[in-house]
Design a protein around this motif. Structure first.
Motif, PDB file in Angstrom:
ATOM      1  N   LEU A  39     -88.483  51.456  67.102  1.00 30.46           N
ATOM      2  CA  LEU A  39     -87.971  52.334  66.006  1.00 30.46           C
ATOM      3  C   LEU A  39     -86.681  52.594  66.112  1.00 30.46           C
ATOM      4  CD1 LEU A  39     -89.150  54.477  63.836  1.00 30.46           C
ATOM      5  CD2 LEU A  39     -89.229  56.103  65.570  1.00 30.46           C
ATOM      6  N   LYS A  46     -96.808  48.911  70.033  1.00 32.87           N
ATOM      7  CA  LYS A  46     -96.771  49.799  68.752  1.00 32.87           C
ATOM      8  C   LYS A  46     -95.352  49.609  68.082  1.00 32.87           C
ATOM      9  CE  LYS A  46     -97.138  53.456  71.368  1.00 32.87           C
ATOM     10  NZ  LYS A  46     -97.379  54.935  71.562  1.00 32.87           N
ATOM     11  N   CYS A  79     -90.231  53.553  75.402  1.00 33.16           N
ATOM     12  CA  CYS A  79     -90.736  54.869  75.255  1.00 33.16           C
ATOM     13  C   CYS A  79     -92.408  54.452  74.882  1.00 33.16           C
ATOM     14  CB  CYS A  79     -90.280  55.278  73.818  1.00 33.16           C
ATOM     15  SG  CYS A  79     -88.575  55.659  73.878  1.00 33.16           S
ATOM     16  N   GLU A  80     -92.895  53.610  75.606  1.00 28.93           N
ATOM     17  CA  GLU A  80     -94.218  53.067  75.292  1.00 28.93           C
ATOM     18  C   GLU A  80     -95.162  54.422  75.609  1.00 28.93           C
ATOM     19  OE1 GLU A  80     -97.406  49.734  76.363  1.00 28.93           O
ATOM     20  OE2 GLU A  80     -95.324  49.644  77.050  1.00 28.93           O
ATOM     21  N   THR A 123     -95.240  60.078  72.229  1.00 25.91           N
ATOM     22  CA  THR A 123     -95.616  60.171  71.157  1.00 25.91           C
ATOM     23  C   THR A 123     -94.613  60.042  70.242  1.00 25.91           C
ATOM     24  OG1 THR A 123     -94.935  62.678  70.848  1.00 25.91           O
ATOM     25  CG2 THR A 123     -97.147  62.124  72.072  1.00 25.91           C
ATOM     26  N   ASP A 124     -95.047  59.841  68.660  1.00 25.00           N
ATOM     27  CA  ASP A 124     -93.836  59.555  67.857  1.00 25.00           C
ATOM     28  C   ASP A 124     -93.061  60.471  67.742  1.00 25.00           C
ATOM     29  OD1 ASP A 124     -93.098  57.556  65.306  1.00 25.00           O
ATOM     30  OD2 ASP A 124     -93.489  59.783  64.335  1.00 25.00           O
ATOM     31  N   ARG A 125     -93.456  61.987  67.749  1.00 22.89           N
ATOM     32  CA  ARG A 125     -92.704  63.083  67.573  1.00 22.89           C
ATOM     33  C   ARG A 125     -91.598  62.861  68.761  1.00 22.89           C
ATOM     34  NH1 ARG A 125     -94.559  69.548  67.393  1.00 22.89           N
ATOM     35  NH2 ARG A 125     -92.396  70.476  67.494  1.00 22.89           N
ATOM     36  N   GLU A 173     -88.557  51.124  61.133  1.00 23.55           N
ATOM     37  CA  GLU A 173     -89.605  50.546  62.039  1.00 23.55           C
ATOM     38  C   GLU A 173     -89.836  48.985  62.327  1.00 23.55           C
ATOM     39  OE1 GLU A 173     -93.308  52.174  60.679  1.00 23.55           O
ATOM     40  OE2 GLU A 173     -92.881  54.053  60.953  1.00 23.55           O
ATOM     41  N   ILE A 211     -90.461  60.679  70.609  1.00 26.36           N
ATOM     42  CA  ILE A 211     -89.482  59.389  70.391  1.00 26.36           C
ATOM     43  C   ILE A 211     -88.160  59.869  69.233  1.00 26.36           C
ATOM     44  CG2 ILE A 211     -89.415  57.193  69.482  1.00 26.36           C
ATOM     45  CD1 ILE A 211     -91.961  56.772  70.703  1.00 26.36           C
ATOM     46  N   ARG A 212     -88.783  60.251  68.254  1.00 26.49           N
ATOM     47  CA  ARG A 212     -87.902  60.558  66.904  1.00 26.49           C
ATOM     48  C   ARG A 212     -87.046  61.760  67.668  1.00 26.49           C
ATOM     49  NH1 ARG A 212     -89.374  58.708  61.727  1.00 26.49           N
ATOM     50  NH2 ARG A 212     -91.156  57.478  61.985  1.00 26.49           N
ATOM     51  N   MET A 244     -91.950  50.361  71.998  1.00 27.12           N
ATOM     52  CA  MET A 244     -93.072  50.901  72.096  1.00 27.12           C
ATOM     53  C   MET A 244     -94.124  50.023  72.560  1.00 27.12           C
ATOM     54  SD  MET A 244     -92.514  53.771  69.082  1.00 27.12           S
ATOM     55  CE  MET A 244     -92.280  52.368  67.838  1.00 27.12           C
TER      56      MET A 244
END
Length: 284
Positions: free
Chosen positions: A205, A202, A172-173, A176-178, A214, A180-181, A199
């Motif tokens: 997760l 980064k 998932c590089e 965005t964090d959102r 994390e 991915i979640r 990621m």
């Protein structure tokens, strides 16, 4: 403990170096697990060519059990052509040959064999999706690598695979964090017991249905990034197995964090090796 990679095997050809290496997600899994001292096996079809023999020779040298593999007559081993530039592998054109070896279906003898293992690993590149439902009754864990491509993230694909597996991995590089979640929550809701996103630099997760954890990254100047994700995922899973994690149980937070640390170092060290796990030969 015994683990097995079920599915794909390929030859990674470094065109700008004129060198080829054994590879493929499920082959890499078996090789890395063996390197960690696990009793490891691989099961799949071989092509009927010298490139398949190269992979078999590497597995036999590493003492990976390949006794339940089969040769598919008249077929060849898939080639993954790359150029290595500054330690980063850059993928070239897909292998368009028509006689590539196929996926190995699971009959009664294969299922009896697989039921001996504590963990069975497969991937989206193995094209074994329709066989996964046969693994639902296994006593061992089933893990699956969804890689990075969007075609392996459609609702139809996730609905087919997720109910059959205990642990899912996504690259998932680029997200965005959102995003991915949201992906991890969705995949868990579809049946996967754990969902891990890598990621790149980064970190990682992990979602277990209740909490997000994390991970970490150990940065080193890479010689070759081939197999970086596979080596991380394999070593992460092996650490959890060694901690006592098994089917229908939860891994505790301490075991997860220790697995993150070990896998970060294992995958960083693997980037100092040529090819996914070595055994290179000149391209003839």
């Amino acid at each position: 403990m015994k683990v097995i990679g079920y599915g794909d095997n390929v030859v990674d050809r470094y065109l700008n170096q004129n060198v080829r290496y054994p590879g493929g997600n499920c082959i890499n899994f078996a090789a890395y697990a063996r390197r960690m001292g696990m009793e490891a096996a691989y099961m799949g079809y071989w092509g009927e060519d010298e490139e398949a023999q190269m992979i078999r020779d590497a597995m036999e040298d590493m003492k990976v059990d390949i006794s339940h593999c089969k040769i598919q007559e008249g077929t060849v081993t898939e080639r993954c052509d790359v150029n290595l530039i500054g330690g980063e592998r850059v993928f070239q054109a897909d292998d368009e040959r028509e006689n590539l070896h196929e996926a190995l279906p699971l009959g009664e003898s294969e299922l009896l064999y697989l039921n001996e293992f504590d963990l069975i690993h497969c991937s989206c590149y193995a094209e074994e999706e329709e066989e996964l439902v046969k693994l639902k009754g296994m006593s061992g864990l089933v893990t699956f690598d969804f890689a990075v491509e969007d075609e392996f993230r459609t609702e139809e694909y996730l609905d087919m695979v997720c109910p059959c597996i205990d642990f899912a991995l996504f690259s998932c590089e680029h997200m965005t964090d959102r995003e991915i979640r949201e992906l991890l929550r969705k995949v868990y809701a579809k049946g996967a017991g754990y969902v891990l996103a890598t990621m790149g630099t980064k970190g990682q997760l992990l979602f277990d249905g209740e909490n997000f954890y994390e991970g970490t990254v150990h940065l080193k100047k890479a010689v070759d990034t081939m197999g970086a994700g596979d080596s991380f995922f394999t070593s992460f899973l092996m650490c959890l197995l060694k901690s006592g994690w098994k089917k229908d149980t939860k891994a505790d937070e301490k075991a997860i964090q220790e697995a993150f640390e070990y896998a970060a170092e294992f995958s960083a060290e693997n980037c100092l090796i040529n090819g996914a796990f070595g055994y290179g030969q000149p391209i003839e």
